[in-house]
Design an enzyme around this catalytic site. Structure first.
Site, PDB file in Angstrom:
ATOM      1  N   CYS A  95       0.835  -1.203   0.000  1.00  0.00           N
ATOM      2  CA  CYS A  95       0.000   0.000   0.000  1.00  0.00           C
ATOM      3  C   CYS A  95       0.875   1.260   0.000  1.00  0.00           C
ATOM      4  O   CYS A  95       1.539   1.546  -0.981  1.00  0.00           O
ATOM      5  CB  CYS A  95      -0.976  -0.039   1.174  1.00  0.00           C
ATOM      6  SG  CYS A  95      -2.359   1.107   0.984  1.00  0.00           S
ATOM      7  N   HIS A 182      -3.640  -4.930   0.661  1.00  0.00           N
ATOM      8  CA  HIS A 182      -3.122  -5.472   1.924  1.00  0.00           C
ATOM      9  C   HIS A 182      -3.186  -6.998   1.897  1.00  0.00           C
ATOM     10  O   HIS A 182      -4.204  -7.605   2.240  1.00  0.00           O
ATOM     11  CB  HIS A 182      -3.925  -4.921   3.108  1.00  0.00           C
ATOM     12  CG  HIS A 182      -3.652  -3.478   3.373  1.00  0.00           C
ATOM     13  ND1 HIS A 182      -2.570  -3.050   4.114  1.00  0.00           N
ATOM     14  CD2 HIS A 182      -4.302  -2.355   2.962  1.00  0.00           C
ATOM     15  CE1 HIS A 182      -2.568  -1.724   4.168  1.00  0.00           C
ATOM     16  NE2 HIS A 182      -3.605  -1.277   3.476  1.00  0.00           N
ATOM     17  N   GLU A 184      -1.760  -8.937   3.887  1.00  0.00           N
ATOM     18  CA  GLU A 184      -1.744  -9.484   5.247  1.00  0.00           C
ATOM     19  C   GLU A 184      -3.128  -9.663   5.846  1.00  0.00           C
ATOM     20  O   GLU A 184      -3.294 -10.371   6.847  1.00  0.00           O
ATOM     21  CB  GLU A 184      -0.903  -8.587   6.162  1.00  0.00           C
ATOM     22  CG  GLU A 184      -1.505  -7.234   6.490  1.00  0.00           C
ATOM     23  CD  GLU A 184      -1.256  -6.158   5.437  1.00  0.00           C
ATOM     24  OE1 GLU A 184      -1.453  -4.963   5.761  1.00  0.00           O
ATOM     25  OE2 GLU A 184      -0.881  -6.505   4.302  1.00  0.00           O
ATOM     26  N   SER A 236      -0.213 -15.183  37.482  1.00  0.00           N
ATOM     27  CA  SER A 236      -1.664 -15.066  37.570  1.00  0.00           C
ATOM     28  C   SER A 236      -2.357 -16.376  37.253  1.00  0.00           C
ATOM     29  O   SER A 236      -3.509 -16.576  37.633  1.00  0.00           O
ATOM     30  CB  SER A 236      -2.162 -13.995  36.596  1.00  0.00           C
ATOM     31  OG  SER A 236      -1.977 -14.425  35.256  1.00  0.00           O
ATOM     32  N   GLY A 237      -1.665 -17.262  36.543  1.00  0.00           N
ATOM     33  CA  GLY A 237      -2.292 -18.496  36.096  1.00  0.00           C
ATOM     34  C   GLY A 237      -2.871 -18.372  34.713  1.00  0.00           C
ATOM     35  O   GLY A 237      -3.359 -19.349  34.142  1.00  0.00           O
ATOM     36  N   GLY A 238      -2.819 -17.159  34.138  1.00  0.00           N
ATOM     37  CA  GLY A 238      -3.223 -16.974  32.758  1.00  0.00           C
ATOM     38  C   GLY A 238      -2.187 -17.564  31.819  1.00  0.00           C
ATOM     39  O   GLY A 238      -1.112 -17.998  32.243  1.00  0.00           O
ATOM     40  N   VAL A 239      -2.493 -17.554  30.539  1.00  0.00           N
ATOM     41  CA  VAL A 239      -1.605 -18.168  29.554  1.00  0.00           C
ATOM     42  C   VAL A 239      -0.226 -17.520  29.576  1.00  0.00           C
ATOM     43  O   VAL A 239       0.807 -18.201  29.642  1.00  0.00           O
ATOM     44  CB  VAL A 239      -2.216 -18.062  28.139  1.00  0.00           C
ATOM     45  CG1 VAL A 239      -1.238 -18.619  27.105  1.00  0.00           C
ATOM     46  CG2 VAL A 239      -3.535 -18.811  28.067  1.00  0.00           C
ATOM     47  N   SER A 241       1.484 -15.530  31.818  1.00  0.00           N
ATOM     48  CA  SER A 241       2.340 -15.690  32.997  1.00  0.00           C
ATOM     49  C   SER A 241       2.697 -17.155  33.235  1.00  0.00           C
ATOM     50  O   SER A 241       3.787 -17.462  33.724  1.00  0.00           O
ATOM     51  CB  SER A 241       1.674 -15.087  34.238  1.00  0.00           C
ATOM     52  OG  SER A 241       0.544 -15.826  34.631  1.00  0.00           O
ATOM     53  N   SER A 242       1.797 -18.071  32.875  1.00  0.00           N
ATOM     54  CA  SER A 242       2.094 -19.496  33.053  1.00  0.00           C
ATOM     55  C   SER A 242       3.215 -19.942  32.132  1.00  0.00           C
ATOM     56  O   SER A 242       4.134 -20.664  32.545  1.00  0.00           O
ATOM     57  CB  SER A 242       0.839 -20.334  32.790  1.00  0.00           C
ATOM     58  OG  SER A 242      -0.174 -20.046  33.717  1.00  0.00           O
TER      59      SER A 242
END
Length: 523
Positions: A95, A182, A184, A236-239, A241-242
């Site tokens: 573009c 574009h 992408e 935190s146990g989230g994706v 931070s785990s």
């Protein structure tokens, strides 16, 4: 512990093949990087002013010019350094990137007689390497008001639309290509094949980028940075931070302390699930029950930005206190990812909202340095990394959850009563969706407790309770997202269960807004 200025450690991956993405301010820049990485080639996004420095240091095998909001003929419009065209490195302009290439090489760019926006049927010259083995006619995503009206010397037109005679240009000898559309964006039917052709047919990529190679280099870089220092991580146990905890545990082992700050803003049973997942691992695991502390700080606060700032600052205060208890801590680790940085605003773009991992942090913290090994990864790459690290599926593929937790899924002031209501309603929503045969079509789903109360009737009694909003979206990159058409029978069952099982809610609504114009989270 005396406060020291924040000093960010930047991790450089020693990847042999790199694509330089020269940033001209386009809205799809990170998406371009994502598409390149999906094809197993590493990419970095760098401002045009730093492109030559990057090339000298990294020797990329190819360069991509992004789109952008400017016109090349305007004063102070960003342009690539002219030397970049004499380095014998293949270049693809997208573009505005195509227009910048044409302008710098002696072509002419002017306003289009007819602007093109959205899906546009395009005819391709499939004889050039960039368009090899694609359909000779397909729809692409156009978004431009300018066009290349005269090609630079040595270039030929390689694609056309009904309104644009130079929808793509090519100089096969110098390996310089431009596309007005574009590639992408998913709406461009052959977009990913075109990017693949650029990487492999034009640049000669072999494809050595994957999470296995990233993991090996990331571990080395963390070890070289940390040495014998101690690392403190908010788990935190989230994706995010785990995965970061598993990576750091692999890299520094016993020198890692993971502090799980239970701020009381988590989903139903999540605190206990996090502890169960990590308490028996080799790393040092500490759970801090800080619910009353956080709720005290949040009392009377309704503004979402203030909530984020308060939670971010309180997180750091807790870390400082825990650091005092465990002795010397040299590094604070954060699970910052690409989307955190993008949505927190960069130079030249408006701030959408402050992320807990970025805008919510105070200016100074009581640690020597900050390390963010996941800062260059997209969410799906982080999940793949988690699998590579051997994390269980329920951790790797759990629902995304923001750092501020339910605080930004409750409109208005946070109270224990509202938290209890939302936890129960959200658990029902997630449970029913996970049991329905539609989970594969969902990227993120959650409930939002609004501040709106409405009149209802239950039995012979009048009620005046909260309205609950349900949200479910589908996305491949979390930069944009579409709302999901949930079957009516599923919505009906969810509504009936919540109304009957959760006291305090008498009305359910479903959010049918995509991103943009909305963000995925409500606050």
């Amino acid at each position: 512990m005396k406060k020291k200025p924040l000093s960010a450690k930047i991790v450089f991956m020693k990847i042999t093949e790199k694509i330089l993405i020269v940033d001209f301010g386009g809205q799809y820049n990170q998406l371009i990087a994502r598409r390149v990485r999906d094809l197993n080639v590493y990419s970095d996004i760098v401002p045009a002013s730093k492109a030559l420095d990057y090339i000298r240091e990294n020797k990329p095998i190819g360069i991509i010019f992004t789109g952008g909001p400017n016109s090349v003929y305007e004063e102070k419009a960003p342009l690539p350094p002219k030397e970049i065209f004499n380095l014998n490195i293949p270049i693809l302009g997208i573009c505005y990137g195509m227009q910048a290439m044409a302008h710098c090489l002696g072509g002419k760019v002017e306003k289009s007689l007819k602007r093109e926006f959205g899906k546009t049927l395009t005819k391709f010259d499939t004889g050039i390497p960039l368009f090899k083995n694609i359909k000779d006619k397909s729809s692409v995503w156009m978004s431009h008001v300018d066009c290349v009206s005269r090609l630079p010397e040595g270039f030929v037109s390689a694609a056309q639309t009904a309104n644009t005679k130079n929808a793509a240009m090519a100089n096969k000898e110098k390996k310089l290509y431009g596309i007005q559309f574009h590639a992408e964006v998913e709406h461009s039917e052959e977009g990913q094949n075109i990017i693949k052709n650029f990487l492999y047919n034009v640049c000669g990529a072999k494809g050595d980028w994957n999470m296995k190679s990233f993991l090996a280099e990331a571990i080395k870089d963390v070890q070289n940075t940390v040495k014998d220092g101690k690392v403190l991580l908010a788990l935190s146990g989230g994706v995010d931070s785990s995965v970061l905890a598993a990576l750091l545990n692999r890299a520094v082992g016993k020198n890692l302390t993971c502090i799980f700050v239970d701020h009381g803003l988590m989903r139903k049973n999540e605190g206990d699930e996090v502890e169960a997942a990590f308490r028996d691992t080799p790393m040092n695991f500490i759970r801090v029950n800080a619910e009353s502390r956080f709720l005290g700080k949040l009392k009377g606060v309704s503004d979402p930005e203030k909530k984020r700032k308060i939670i971010g600052e309180e997180f750091i205060r807790v870390f400082e206190e825990e650091a005092e208890k465990i002795g010397t801590v040299d590094f604070l680790a954060q699970g910052t990812i690409y989307a955190d940085v993008v949505e927190s605003g960069t130079k030249g773009s408006a701030v959408i909202k402050s992320h807990h991992n970025v805008g919510g942090l105070p200016d100074h913290i009581s640690f020597k340095s900050l390390i963010e090994p996941l800062k260059t990864l997209f969410k799906d790459e982080i999940r793949n990394l988690g699998t590579e690290l051997g994390l269980p599926d329920y951790l790797v593929h759990r629902q995304p959850f923001p750092g501020p937790g339910l605080a930004i899924r409750i409109m208005g002031e946070i109270t224990e009563e509202k938290l209890d209501i939302l936890r129960e309603a959200d658990a029902i929503w997630r449970s029913e969706l996970e049991h329905a045969d539609i989970k594969k079509d969902l990227s993120q789903y959650f409930a939002v407790l609004t501040s709106t109360k409405t009149v209802g009737v239950m039995g012979d009694f009048r009620t005046y309770d909260y309205t609950l909003a349900l949200r479910a979206v589908k996305t491949s990159d979390f930069m944009s997202a579409d709302w999901v058409r949930i079957p009516y029978e599923v919505l009906d069952k969810v509504s009936s269960r919540i109304i009957n099982e959760v006291k305090g809610i008498n009305r359910i609504v479903y959010d049918i807004t995509s991103k943009p114009p909305a963000t995925i989270e409500w606050e």
